[in-house]
Design a protein around this motif. Sequence first.
Motif, PDB file in Angstrom:
ATOM      1  N   PHE A 228       0.686  -1.317  -0.145  1.00  0.00           N
ATOM      2  CA  PHE A 228       0.069   0.114   0.359  1.00  0.00           C
ATOM      3  C   PHE A 228       0.872   0.967  -0.312  1.00  0.00           C
ATOM      4  CE2 PHE A 228      -1.999  -3.511   2.829  1.00  0.00           C
ATOM      5  CZ  PHE A 228      -3.248  -3.380   1.495  1.00  0.00           C
ATOM      6  N   GLN A 229       0.414   2.041  -0.970  1.00  0.00           N
ATOM      7  CA  GLN A 229       1.639   3.663  -0.764  1.00  0.00           C
ATOM      8  C   GLN A 229       0.213   4.616  -1.109  1.00  0.00           C
ATOM      9  OE1 GLN A 229       5.457   1.843  -2.191  1.00  0.00           O
ATOM     10  NE2 GLN A 229       4.550   3.167  -3.972  1.00  0.00           N
TER      11      GLN A 229
ATOM     12  N   LEU B 165       5.372   8.717   0.090  1.00  0.00           N
ATOM     13  CA  LEU B 165       5.530   9.870   1.545  1.00  0.00           C
ATOM     14  C   LEU B 165       4.971   8.288   2.600  1.00  0.00           C
ATOM     15  CD1 LEU B 165       3.904  12.760   0.731  1.00  0.00           C
ATOM     16  CD2 LEU B 165       5.976  12.470   0.654  1.00  0.00           C
ATOM     17  N   TYR B 166       3.921   7.147   1.985  1.00  0.00           N
ATOM     18  CA  TYR B 166       4.227   6.121   3.167  1.00  0.00           C
ATOM     19  C   TYR B 166       3.679   5.117   2.282  1.00  0.00           C
ATOM     20  CZ  TYR B 166       1.931   3.272   6.455  1.00  0.00           C
ATOM     21  OH  TYR B 166       1.399   2.310   7.187  1.00  0.00           O
ATOM     22  N   ARG B 167       4.311   3.914   2.569  1.00  0.00           N
ATOM     23  CA  ARG B 167       4.185   2.371   2.072  1.00  0.00           C
ATOM     24  C   ARG B 167       3.828   1.395   3.474  1.00  0.00           C
ATOM     25  NH1 ARG B 167       8.963   1.905  -0.683  1.00  0.00           N
ATOM     26  NH2 ARG B 167       9.766   1.076   0.675  1.00  0.00           N
TER      27      ARG B 167
ATOM     28  N   HIS C 283       6.637   2.781   5.834  1.00  0.00           N
ATOM     29  CA  HIS C 283       8.101   2.587   5.430  1.00  0.00           C
ATOM     30  C   HIS C 283       7.030   4.440   5.978  1.00  0.00           C
ATOM     31  CE1 HIS C 283      10.759   0.664   3.604  1.00  0.00           C
ATOM     32  NE2 HIS C 283       9.992   0.110   4.105  1.00  0.00           N
ATOM     33  N   ARG C 284       7.520   5.315   6.476  1.00  0.00           N
ATOM     34  CA  ARG C 284       7.195   6.806   6.640  1.00  0.00           C
ATOM     35  C   ARG C 284       7.798   8.325   6.651  1.00  0.00           C
ATOM     36  NH1 ARG C 284       3.598   8.861  11.723  1.00  0.00           N
ATOM     37  NH2 ARG C 284       6.497   8.796  11.980  1.00  0.00           N
TER      38      ARG C 284
ATOM     39  N   PRO D 137      12.163   9.491  -0.210  1.00  0.00           N
ATOM     40  CA  PRO D 137      12.175   9.047   0.865  1.00  0.00           C
ATOM     41  C   PRO D 137      11.330   8.243   2.025  1.00  0.00           C
ATOM     42  CG  PRO D 137      10.017  10.609  -0.292  1.00  0.00           C
ATOM     43  CD  PRO D 137      11.366   9.803  -1.021  1.00  0.00           C
ATOM     44  N   ASP D 138      11.244   7.269   1.273  1.00  0.00           N
ATOM     45  CA  ASP D 138      10.629   6.217   2.093  1.00  0.00           C
ATOM     46  C   ASP D 138      11.920   5.089   2.426  1.00  0.00           C
ATOM     47  OD1 ASP D 138      11.597   5.156  -0.756  1.00  0.00           O
ATOM     48  OD2 ASP D 138       9.666   4.117  -1.024  1.00  0.00           O
ATOM     49  N   GLU D 139      12.386   5.279   2.893  1.00  0.00           N
ATOM     50  CA  GLU D 139      14.219   4.271   2.851  1.00  0.00           C
ATOM     51  C   GLU D 139      14.371   3.878   4.312  1.00  0.00           C
ATOM     52  OE1 GLU D 139      17.889   5.597  -0.033  1.00  0.00           O
ATOM     53  OE2 GLU D 139      17.727   6.458   1.644  1.00  0.00           O
ATOM     54  N   GLN D 140      13.488   3.520   5.087  1.00  0.00           N
ATOM     55  CA  GLN D 140      13.973   3.726   6.542  1.00  0.00           C
ATOM     56  C   GLN D 140      12.025   3.033   6.920  1.00  0.00           C
ATOM     57  OE1 GLN D 140      16.679   3.827   6.393  1.00  0.00           O
ATOM     58  NE2 GLN D 140      16.740   4.805   8.726  1.00  0.00           N
TER      59      GLN D 140
END
Length: 177
Positions: free
Chosen positions: A69-70, A84-86, A118-119, A134-137
């Motif tokens: 989901f993204q 921005l979110y996954r 990921h946020r 922006p979703d590497e962490q």
Amino acid sequence: MPIPFSEADQVYSAPKRLLKPLRWIEITGSRKTDVRTSLEARVEISGAVPRGVYFRIVAHPGSLTRITFQLEVDLVGERFKPALYRFELNPSRDHTNKLYGPNEISGVFIGAGIPHEHRFYDSLKKDGELRSKPDEQGRIVPDPPTDFPTALTYVCGRINITNGADVPPLKIQGNLI
């Protein structure tokens, strides 16, 4: 060039409504046997439809529980849509965080099959602005959802989607594993 933090924060935190039609389509990958099912919806925020903001769900072949989901933003002139979110429910691959961000997640290894999210807030530069990815962490989700309906509810709650119940159910695709 990433979007400014203030815009990303507004898109992430504001109440959002998915615009219709909400329908699943099949997407063929590089191998003809790699057929995924996807739903992509434009997003309305405060009565407006900001350019390039999408909610996407991808169900991977052979499973009703390997789903991504993204919340994405489309960058002008770029093919890449940063998330921005996954949320990854039962991902097929391992994930290793980069060596930056909050200490509790810097460099953390997340094994395949472990649901995580990921946020963009966890991948900010030292000056507080967004990175190009922006979703590497990722963060492991404690007590994660175990199926599509509960994962959809979880994600909609996390990113403030008000009409997630309008998303049609995921249909069986391919051979289930």
